[in-house]
Write a protein that holds these residues in place. Structure first.
Motif, PDB file in Angstrom:
ATOM      1  N   PHE A  78       2.054   2.157  -3.359  1.00  0.00           N
ATOM      2  CA  PHE A  78       0.996   2.651  -4.222  1.00  0.00           C
ATOM      3  C   PHE A  78       0.668   4.109  -3.934  1.00  0.00           C
ATOM      4  O   PHE A  78       0.304   4.861  -4.836  1.00  0.00           O
ATOM      5  CB  PHE A  78      -0.261   1.795  -4.037  1.00  0.00           C
ATOM      6  CG  PHE A  78      -1.297   2.029  -5.088  1.00  0.00           C
ATOM      7  CD1 PHE A  78      -1.253   1.337  -6.275  1.00  0.00           C
ATOM      8  CD2 PHE A  78      -2.317   2.943  -4.877  1.00  0.00           C
ATOM      9  CE1 PHE A  78      -2.214   1.552  -7.244  1.00  0.00           C
ATOM     10  CE2 PHE A  78      -3.277   3.166  -5.840  1.00  0.00           C
ATOM     11  CZ  PHE A  78      -3.219   2.470  -7.027  1.00  0.00           C
TER      12      PHE A  78
ATOM     13  N   GLN B  31      -6.037  -7.756   0.778  1.00  0.00           N
ATOM     14  CA  GLN B  31      -5.597  -6.463   0.264  1.00  0.00           C
ATOM     15  C   GLN B  31      -4.320  -6.590  -0.565  1.00  0.00           C
ATOM     16  O   GLN B  31      -3.272  -6.079  -0.180  1.00  0.00           O
ATOM     17  CB  GLN B  31      -5.419  -5.463   1.412  1.00  0.00           C
ATOM     18  CG  GLN B  31      -4.685  -6.006   2.622  1.00  0.00           C
ATOM     19  CD  GLN B  31      -4.770  -5.059   3.806  1.00  0.00           C
ATOM     20  OE1 GLN B  31      -5.646  -4.196   3.878  1.00  0.00           O
ATOM     21  NE2 GLN B  31      -3.850  -5.200   4.741  1.00  0.00           N
TER      22      GLN B  31
ATOM     23  N   GLN C 116       1.145  -9.376  -1.446  1.00  0.00           N
ATOM     24  CA  GLN C 116       0.326  -8.981  -0.294  1.00  0.00           C
ATOM     25  C   GLN C 116       1.141  -9.125   0.982  1.00  0.00           C
ATOM     26  O   GLN C 116       1.940 -10.055   1.118  1.00  0.00           O
ATOM     27  CB  GLN C 116      -0.941  -9.842  -0.214  1.00  0.00           C
ATOM     28  CG  GLN C 116      -1.910  -9.363   0.852  1.00  0.00           C
ATOM     29  CD  GLN C 116      -3.256 -10.057   0.792  1.00  0.00           C
ATOM     30  OE1 GLN C 116      -4.142  -9.748   1.566  1.00  0.00           O
ATOM     31  NE2 GLN C 116      -3.446 -11.004  -0.114  1.00  0.00           N
TER      32      GLN C 116
ATOM     33  N   GLN D  61     -10.909  -0.690  -5.285  1.00  0.00           N
ATOM     34  CA  GLN D  61      -9.553  -0.730  -5.804  1.00  0.00           C
ATOM     35  C   GLN D  61      -9.166   0.626  -6.382  1.00  0.00           C
ATOM     36  O   GLN D  61     -10.023   1.411  -6.800  1.00  0.00           O
ATOM     37  CB  GLN D  61      -9.387  -1.824  -6.852  1.00  0.00           C
ATOM     38  CG  GLN D  61     -10.112  -1.629  -8.144  1.00  0.00           C
ATOM     39  CD  GLN D  61      -9.794  -2.755  -9.132  1.00  0.00           C
ATOM     40  OE1 GLN D  61      -8.977  -3.657  -8.872  1.00  0.00           O
ATOM     41  NE2 GLN D  61     -10.430  -2.726 -10.288  1.00  0.00           N
TER      42      GLN D  61
ATOM     43  N   MET E 234       0.822  -1.205   0.000  1.00  0.00           N
ATOM     44  CA  MET E 234       0.000   0.000   0.000  1.00  0.00           C
ATOM     45  C   MET E 234       0.855   1.253   0.000  1.00  0.00           C
ATOM     46  O   MET E 234       0.577   2.212  -0.696  1.00  0.00           O
ATOM     47  CB  MET E 234      -0.929  -0.029   1.205  1.00  0.00           C
ATOM     48  CG  MET E 234      -1.797   1.218   1.337  1.00  0.00           C
ATOM     49  SD  MET E 234      -2.896   1.461  -0.083  1.00  0.00           S
ATOM     50  CE  MET E 234      -3.888   2.812   0.496  1.00  0.00           C
TER      51      MET E 234
ATOM     52  N   TRP F 278      -1.743  -5.898  -3.767  1.00  0.00           N
ATOM     53  CA  TRP F 278      -1.417  -4.895  -4.771  1.00  0.00           C
ATOM     54  C   TRP F 278      -0.698  -5.617  -5.896  1.00  0.00           C
ATOM     55  O   TRP F 278      -0.161  -6.711  -5.723  1.00  0.00           O
ATOM     56  CB  TRP F 278      -0.576  -3.749  -4.195  1.00  0.00           C
ATOM     57  CG  TRP F 278       0.823  -4.100  -3.797  1.00  0.00           C
ATOM     58  CD1 TRP F 278       1.254  -4.546  -2.572  1.00  0.00           C
ATOM     59  CD2 TRP F 278       1.986  -4.037  -4.617  1.00  0.00           C
ATOM     60  NE1 TRP F 278       2.608  -4.769  -2.584  1.00  0.00           N
ATOM     61  CE2 TRP F 278       3.091  -4.462  -3.834  1.00  0.00           C
ATOM     62  CE3 TRP F 278       2.217  -3.675  -5.945  1.00  0.00           C
ATOM     63  CZ2 TRP F 278       4.392  -4.528  -4.336  1.00  0.00           C
ATOM     64  CZ3 TRP F 278       3.518  -3.734  -6.445  1.00  0.00           C
ATOM     65  CH2 TRP F 278       4.584  -4.151  -5.632  1.00  0.00           C
TER      66      TRP F 278
ATOM     67  N   TYR G 136      -4.257  -1.458  -6.390  1.00  0.00           N
ATOM     68  CA  TYR G 136      -4.371  -1.879  -4.992  1.00  0.00           C
ATOM     69  C   TYR G 136      -5.831  -2.182  -4.710  1.00  0.00           C
ATOM     70  O   TYR G 136      -6.721  -1.382  -5.032  1.00  0.00           O
ATOM     71  CB  TYR G 136      -3.867  -0.781  -4.055  1.00  0.00           C
ATOM     72  CG  TYR G 136      -4.114  -1.063  -2.590  1.00  0.00           C
ATOM     73  CD1 TYR G 136      -3.345  -2.002  -1.907  1.00  0.00           C
ATOM     74  CD2 TYR G 136      -5.120  -0.397  -1.894  1.00  0.00           C
ATOM     75  CE1 TYR G 136      -3.574  -2.266  -0.562  1.00  0.00           C
ATOM     76  CE2 TYR G 136      -5.345  -0.655  -0.550  1.00  0.00           C
ATOM     77  CZ  TYR G 136      -4.571  -1.589   0.107  1.00  0.00           C
ATOM     78  OH  TYR G 136      -4.804  -1.849   1.431  1.00  0.00           O
TER      79      TYR G 136
END
Length: 219
Positions: free
Chosen positions: A4, A207, A40, A163, A1, A209, A184
């Motif tokens: 991203f 979750q 992940q 997303q 995350m 990415w 993501y």
């Protein structure tokens, strides 16, 4: 995350500081074939069944992504698209089910998404455009499969997720284009039921990415 957030933040700054840089495409229908590498972070698994509730971390790593999208672009720079995506990452069972030891498996999903995407000209190129988008995803199946001591165990469920998308497109000719991007996806506390109905349930965040490449064709 965290990886991203950086390009997304830079893109938002660019949009705010350069309102005249919107890319005016010709619009119309397009389709893309999408491939990528998914990853992940480790996830906490909450297990209920066979006694007292337990919590442990499952170690997750990288895997693959594949899918396809059908979309329509407007001359204003906005696009809407529907897509189907399968993605999976390698996993290690955290050992929640005694007396079974830690086992290896995968944490995967299939899902349909509806995305809204905005194209803009970040590089000043007639061939390359950047984009930022968001979507609502119906995860038709999220499953956590693993094997230990030769015994296969599977937990699955469904959920709704959101997303975020960021990337760039390069036009190869009048009809074809290539796409490279980051995405993501986030679904919180997904309930995964034992597929044989006797081993309780697991709750965990989903979750991943992914870094993706795509080949597209404009109708």
């Amino acid at each position: 995350m965290n990886l991203f957030k950086i390009p997304c933040a830079l893109t938002l700054v660019a949009l705010a500081s350069a309102p005249g840089s919107v890319y005016a495409n010709e619009g119309g229908w397009y389709t893309t074939a999408i491939f990528g590498v998914a990853s992940q972070s480790d996830q906490a698994m909450d297990f209920t069944g066979n006694g007292n509730p337990q919590t442990a971390n499952s170690r997750l790593s990288s895997g693959g992504l594949a899918g396809a999208a059908l979309g329509y672009g407007f001359p204003s720079g906005w696009r809407v698209e529907g897509e189907f995506i399968y993605q999976s990452v390698d996993a290690k069972d955290p050992g929640l089910l005694p007396p079974a030891p830690v086992g290896k498996g995968d944490y995967a999903s299939t899902g349909f998404a509806l995305n809204a995407v905005y194209d803009f000209d970040l590089f000043g190129s007639t061939h390359t455009t950047t984009y930022l988008g968001a979507g609502v995803v119906k995860l038709t199946e999220v499953d956590f499969d693993f094997e230990n001591n030769g015994i296969e165990r599977s937990y699955s469920g469904s959920d709704t997720a959101i997303q975020l998308l960021f990337g760039a497109r390069y036009r190869l000719g009048e009809r074809f284009f290539m796409d490279a991007g980051l995405r993501y996806l986030k679904a919180s506390s997904v309930r995964l039921e034992s597929e044989n109905g006797t081993l309780g349930q697991i709750r965990a965040d989903y979750q991943p990415w992914a870094a993706t490449v795509a080949l597209g064709w404009q109708f």
